[in-house]
Motif scaffolding. Structure first.
Motif, PDB file in Angstrom:
ATOM      1  N   LEU A 173       0.825  -1.210   0.000  1.00  0.00           N
ATOM      2  CA  LEU A 173       0.000   0.000   0.000  1.00  0.00           C
ATOM      3  C   LEU A 173       0.857   1.256   0.000  1.00  0.00           C
ATOM      4  O   LEU A 173       0.430   2.312  -0.492  1.00  0.00           O
ATOM      5  CB  LEU A 173      -0.922  -0.020   1.220  1.00  0.00           C
ATOM      6  N   SER A 193       3.565   1.987  -1.740  1.00  0.00           N
ATOM      7  CA  SER A 193       3.851   2.439  -3.100  1.00  0.00           C
ATOM      8  C   SER A 193       2.575   2.756  -3.877  1.00  0.00           C
ATOM      9  O   SER A 193       2.569   3.614  -4.759  1.00  0.00           O
ATOM     10  CB  SER A 193       4.663   1.376  -3.844  1.00  0.00           C
ATOM     11  N   GLU A 194       1.481   2.088  -3.526  1.00  0.00           N
ATOM     12  CA  GLU A 194       0.233   2.292  -4.256  1.00  0.00           C
ATOM     13  C   GLU A 194      -0.368   3.668  -3.997  1.00  0.00           C
ATOM     14  O   GLU A 194      -0.823   4.350  -4.924  1.00  0.00           O
ATOM     15  CB  GLU A 194      -0.768   1.201  -3.857  1.00  0.00           C
TER      16      GLU A 194
END
Length: 360
Positions: A226, A228-229
């Protein structure tokens, strides 16, 4: 008629040593080490090789003093340099210990694993952690056997996974702080709801809102994904959270409380056992004579700067991680920590790879 005088061959017998053995290319090689130094070397505590090796010599049999042949060393290691071979045997070889020493090591590691399990779990029905003695009983009920070649933390997480199949026990949630851009706050909130995370507080005063929440440690990998997302940042505030007012009742080791066999209904048995111990805590908190808590004799630890109870608790305190951690701080001229601060400091010192590799 002349007699032939047969001279005995001089043989140096090495006794009272720790033997490290390595079998390579079908040949056994041994080195003689000082007792209790091999594990210190492998853990990085001991740096001086001369304090570990009794002799920079490779043997075929240490107890009989039989030296390894040069051609065997070259065939197995590609060199006859005794110093290099000793290092390889020391790092990769198997430590030979006596039966009592092995039993003592396994018993100590069993206790370490139980301590880690206690720190990382709680009873979901009472919202309190189990005691070490109760964890040890449950581990024996599932017939857990210590693997001396595996780390205590890894085995503790495997024990938790196995105990969850038979008893009411859950991983204590970890507390995280997420810092996310404003446009990603709604996505983060949806994700936390999907994870059944408990949101402790939300701060939207700055340009980047922050959310403090508690969630299962097994979701640590998902948090990394999450990150990097949603282009967010997160930090671990605590690896293990227990309910306020919980207590580790290590002193109750009476045989009368010990379960005789694996219960048919483990949930009810564990709850009754936990309630009984908690009632005993209330009845004994005023001391053996029924005096008020303030009238009981207290012993003070100068290293931790804290009162630790009667003489039995005082002795147990010196074996605790709290006291040992403050001893290390004292050698570095650092002030002592409280027990809660000490546990947090130890947990925060663990590497993130521990959660990545062994999360359930």
């Amino acid at each position: 008629m002349s007699r032939i005088l047969v001279q005995p061959i001089g043989q140096k017998r090495l006794t009272n040593v720790a033997v490290v053995r390595l079998k390579k290319r079908g040949t056994r090689f041994e080195i003689a080490c000082y007792k209790n130094k091999v594990l210190s070397w492998r853990s990085g505590v001991e740096k001086d090789l001369d304090e570990v090796l009794q002799s920079h010599t490779v043997y075929s049999n240490v107890s009989k003093g039989v030296l390894a042949k040069a051609k065997e060393l070259i065939a197995a290691f590609g060199t006859d340099d005794q110093a290099k071979i000793c290092l390889e045997v020391l790092e990769k070889g198997e430590l030979q210990v006596a039966g009592k020493e092995r039993e003592s090591q396994l018993s100590s590691q069993f206790r370490d694993i139980a301590t880690i399990v206690m720190q990382k779990t709680y009873n979901p029905e009472t919202q309190r952690p189990y005691t070490i003695s109760m964890i040890e009983r449950l581990m024996r009920d599932i017939h857990f056997a210590v693997d001396p070649n595996s780390g205590s933390k890894k085995q503790a997480l495997e024990v938790i996974h196995e105990l969850q199949k038979h008893f009411p026990i859950k991983r204590s949630p970890m507390r995280l702080r997420f810092t996310v851009p404003e446009e990603g706050l709604s996505s983060l909130t949806e994700k936390l709801n999907a994870w059944n995370a408990k949101v402790v507080s939300t701060d939207q005063s700055g340009n980047q809102p922050s959310v403090i929440c508690e969630l299962d440690p097994g979701l640590y990998r998902e948090c990394e994904a999450l990150k990097s997302e949603l282009n967010l940042k997160f930090e671990v505030l605590a690896f293990s959270i227990h309910a306020e007012g919980d207590a580790h009742l290590n002193q109750y080791d009476d045989e009368e409380h010990e379960p005789k066999q694996l219960p048919k209904e483990p949930t009810d048995s564990i709850v009754k056992l936990s309630d009984k111990l908690q009632k005993q805590t209330i009845s004994t908190s005023g001391g053996p004579s029924g005096n008020a808590p303030g009238e009981a004799r207290q012993n003070k630890c100068g290293t931790c700067n804290a009162l630790v109870g009667d003489s039995n608790q005082f002795r147990e305190h010196f074996k605790s991680d709290w006291h040992k951690h403050n001893l290390k701080r004292k050698t570095r001229n650092l002030p002592p920590l409280t027990e809660e601060e000490c546990l947090t400091d130890i947990e925060l010192g663990d590497t993130k790879s521990d959660l990545k590799d062994y999360s359930f």
